[in-house]
Write a protein that holds these residues in place. Structure first.
Motif, PDB file in Angstrom:
ATOM      1  N   PRO A 194      38.425 -10.884 -13.269  1.00 44.44           N
ATOM      2  CA  PRO A 194      39.190 -12.078 -12.897  1.00 44.44           C
ATOM      3  C   PRO A 194      39.796 -12.787 -14.100  1.00 44.44           C
ATOM      4  O   PRO A 194      40.605 -13.705 -13.931  1.00 44.44           O
ATOM      5  N   PHE A 195      39.405 -12.368 -15.314  1.00 44.94           N
ATOM      6  CA  PHE A 195      39.860 -13.029 -16.529  1.00 44.94           C
ATOM      7  C   PHE A 195      40.684 -12.070 -17.393  1.00 44.94           C
ATOM      8  O   PHE A 195      40.336 -10.889 -17.503  1.00 44.94           O
ATOM      9  N   ALA A 196      41.719 -12.587 -18.010  1.00 47.65           N
ATOM     10  CA  ALA A 196      42.544 -11.761 -18.895  1.00 47.65           C
ATOM     11  C   ALA A 196      41.909 -11.573 -20.259  1.00 47.65           C
ATOM     12  O   ALA A 196      42.312 -10.691 -21.019  1.00 47.65           O
ATOM     13  N   ALA A 232      38.341 -11.339 -20.809  1.00 48.39           N
ATOM     14  CA  ALA A 232      36.978 -10.811 -20.763  1.00 48.39           C
ATOM     15  C   ALA A 232      36.856  -9.827 -19.614  1.00 48.39           C
ATOM     16  O   ALA A 232      37.664  -9.825 -18.680  1.00 48.39           O
ATOM     17  N   GLY A 233      35.812  -8.996 -19.698  1.00 45.77           N
ATOM     18  CA  GLY A 233      35.590  -8.016 -18.656  1.00 45.77           C
ATOM     19  C   GLY A 233      35.915  -6.612 -19.134  1.00 45.77           C
ATOM     20  O   GLY A 233      36.458  -6.424 -20.223  1.00 45.77           O
ATOM     21  N   PRO A 234      35.590  -5.585 -18.337  1.00 46.67           N
ATOM     22  CA  PRO A 234      35.820  -4.204 -18.745  1.00 46.67           C
ATOM     23  C   PRO A 234      37.269  -3.947 -19.143  1.00 46.67           C
ATOM     24  O   PRO A 234      38.198  -4.309 -18.422  1.00 46.67           O
ATOM     25  N   ARG A 235      37.422  -3.290 -20.292  1.00 45.95           N
ATOM     26  CA  ARG A 235      38.742  -3.095 -20.883  1.00 45.95           C
ATOM     27  C   ARG A 235      39.110  -1.606 -20.883  1.00 45.95           C
ATOM     28  O   ARG A 235      38.239  -0.736 -20.955  1.00 45.95           O
ATOM     29  N   ARG A 236      40.378  -1.309 -20.832  1.00 44.77           N
ATOM     30  CA  ARG A 236      40.854   0.077 -20.825  1.00 44.77           C
ATOM     31  C   ARG A 236      40.456   0.784 -22.114  1.00 44.77           C
ATOM     32  O   ARG A 236      40.485   0.191 -23.192  1.00 44.77           O
ATOM     33  N   HIS A 237      40.141   2.083 -21.975  1.00 47.00           N
ATOM     34  CA  HIS A 237      39.888   2.925 -23.140  1.00 47.00           C
ATOM     35  C   HIS A 237      40.976   3.979 -23.321  1.00 47.00           C
ATOM     36  O   HIS A 237      40.904   4.786 -24.244  1.00 47.00           O
ATOM     37  N   ASN A 238      41.967   3.961 -22.435  1.00 47.22           N
ATOM     38  CA  ASN A 238      43.144   4.816 -22.598  1.00 47.22           C
ATOM     39  C   ASN A 238      44.293   4.243 -21.775  1.00 47.22           C
ATOM     40  O   ASN A 238      44.077   3.441 -20.859  1.00 47.22           O
ATOM     41  N   ASP A 283      38.497  -3.343 -10.171  1.00 43.93           N
ATOM     42  CA  ASP A 283      38.963  -2.065 -10.702  1.00 43.93           C
ATOM     43  C   ASP A 283      39.725  -1.260  -9.650  1.00 43.93           C
ATOM     44  O   ASP A 283      40.159  -0.130  -9.926  1.00 43.93           O
ATOM     45  N   HIS A 284      39.930  -1.841  -8.466  1.00 47.64           N
ATOM     46  CA  HIS A 284      40.692  -1.178  -7.402  1.00 47.64           C
ATOM     47  C   HIS A 284      41.811  -2.064  -6.864  1.00 47.64           C
ATOM     48  O   HIS A 284      42.897  -1.572  -6.579  1.00 47.64           O
ATOM     49  N   LEU A 285      41.540  -3.345  -6.698  1.00 44.93           N
ATOM     50  CA  LEU A 285      42.566  -4.292  -6.240  1.00 44.93           C
ATOM     51  C   LEU A 285      42.956  -5.157  -7.433  1.00 44.93           C
ATOM     52  O   LEU A 285      42.238  -6.094  -7.798  1.00 44.93           O
ATOM     53  N   ASP A 286      44.088  -4.820  -8.035  1.00 47.61           N
ATOM     54  CA  ASP A 286      44.554  -5.492  -9.248  1.00 47.61           C
ATOM     55  C   ASP A 286      45.812  -6.298  -8.901  1.00 47.61           C
ATOM     56  O   ASP A 286      46.899  -5.732  -8.749  1.00 47.61           O
ATOM     57  N   ILE A 287      45.628  -7.597  -8.735  1.00 50.90           N
ATOM     58  CA  ILE A 287      46.735  -8.455  -8.302  1.00 50.90           C
ATOM     59  C   ILE A 287      47.904  -8.392  -9.279  1.00 50.90           C
ATOM     60  O   ILE A 287      49.076  -8.357  -8.864  1.00 50.90           O
ATOM     61  N   ARG A 288      47.621  -8.373 -10.569  1.00 44.01           N
ATOM     62  CA  ARG A 288      48.714  -8.347 -11.542  1.00 44.01           C
ATOM     63  C   ARG A 288      49.593  -7.118 -11.347  1.00 44.01           C
ATOM     64  O   ARG A 288      50.826  -7.208 -11.381  1.00 44.01           O
ATOM     65  N   THR A 289      48.975  -5.983 -11.130  1.00 43.46           N
ATOM     66  CA  THR A 289      49.751  -4.763 -10.899  1.00 43.46           C
ATOM     67  C   THR A 289      50.487  -4.821  -9.571  1.00 43.46           C
ATOM     68  O   THR A 289      51.667  -4.445  -9.487  1.00 43.46           O
TER      69      THR A 289
END
Length: 330
Positions: free
Chosen positions: A101-103, A105-111, A134-140
């Motif tokens: 929910p935060f830009a 903090a939280g799990p970050r891309r590794h590729n 990790d499945h419903l990404d509002i920004r995308t």
């Protein structure tokens, strides 16, 4: 600041009690106390992923795929582009840097995503399996809406999450076993899966979750975005209702520690059994290698998958593993 979204309201069913959804063959999600136990007990047990693990591949998909062919491009984690029957379909699209929910903090891309956002063809349909970040990404979804205005097909309640965040998202919500026609050649059915959903601490299972059976000119694809294994009943029922299955897309990552993850995420051994249960001709692995959600090493799922296939006497080529940007054609 986070604000609460509206939640689904509808008649009581065999998987909705009037307030929350549930899986008659599943178990409730872990409690906050169990979450805290995992977090405080993981010191020294969480494998360290490399800060960056790039793929050597990057796809530049065609404008569309006509005729009977099916083209699948792996974007990363649980995100795919499927092109068939003149349609461009995205599965659980995530182009964001973090699944949180935060830009900041939280799990970050590794590729990087296997397809640059600017290289996407016109997107007609998006399938979103459930509400986890990790499945419903509002920004995308908002970026896709602004550029392509696709239909967004999702289980009940997730449409409210989307529309509350961006009223222009063309979200359509459906129940388990609903069949949705996408065009004359392609349709999708939402099927039960052993999982749960939430966007915060107070909305657990107030929206539904699902897997997808996608009907294409080359046969049916069974797309499992997130699932535990349980008794395997979900996979066998899909075989009974939708066989023959040409391909299954099955999750193999985010499974350690097992005491915590078993009910919501399959490990590679479970995924091999799920392939046998659903009876698909072949399978592709996903839900690994991009976001570190759990404790196993970045390469552990692939090694464990190969070991499980060897032990089951299944040729490794029947259950493929792609890097982001790689493509399979049927």
């Amino acid at each position: 600041m986070l604000r609460r979204s509206r939640t689904y309201s509808g008649p009581v069913t065999d998987h909705f009690d009037g307030k929350r959804f549930y899986d008659p063959d599943g178990v409730p999600p872990k409690s906050l106390a169990q979450v805290l136990r995992w977090q405080f007990d993981r010191n020294g047990k969480r494998s360290r992923w490399p800060s960056w693990a790039p793929s050597a591949h990057a796809d530049a998909p065609p404008h569309k795929v006509d005729g009977e062919a099916v083209r699948l491009s792996f974007i990363g984690h649980a995100s795919w582009l499927i092109q068939t029957g003149g349609l461009n379909i995205l599965i659980d699209p995530v182009w964001s840097e973090r699944v949180s929910p935060f830009a900041f903090a939280g799990p970050r891309r590794h590729n990087d995503p296997g397809i640059a956002f600017e290289a996407l063809p016109p997107i007609d349909v998006v399938l979103v399996s459930h509400g986890h970040y990790d499945h419903l990404d509002i920004r995308t979804l908002s970026k896709l809406t602004a550029r392509f205005s696709p239909r967004v097909v999702t289980p009940l309640g997730n449409d409210l999450t989307m529309i509350d965040a961006d009223s222009k998202i063309r979200a359509e919500a459906y129940d388990w076993h609903d069949r949705v026609t996408l065009n004359q050649e392609v349709a999708v059915t939402l099927v039960p899966t052993r999982h749960w959903t939430a966007r915060g601490l107070f909305d657990r299972n107030k929206a539904l979750w699902a897997s997808f059976v996608l009907e294409t000119p080359r046969g049916r694809l069974y797309i499992v975005c997130d699932s535990g294994y349980g008794t395997g009943a979900h996979f066998r029922r899909v075989a009974e209702a939708h066989a023959p299955l040409r391909l299954a897309i099955l999750p193999i990552g985010a499974y350690e520690p097992r005491w915590f993850m078993r009910d919501q995420h399959m490990n590679p051994e479970d995924a091999v059994q799920a392939l046998q249960d659903c009876g698909a001709e072949t399978a592709l692995a996903h839900h690994h290698g991009t976001f570190q959600l759990t404790d196993e090493a970045i390469d552990a799922p692939v090694h464990a998958l190969h070991s499980a296939l060897d032990q089951a006497g299944i040729p490794r080529e029947r259950f493929g593993v792609l890097k982001p940007g790689q493509v399979v054609e049927i």
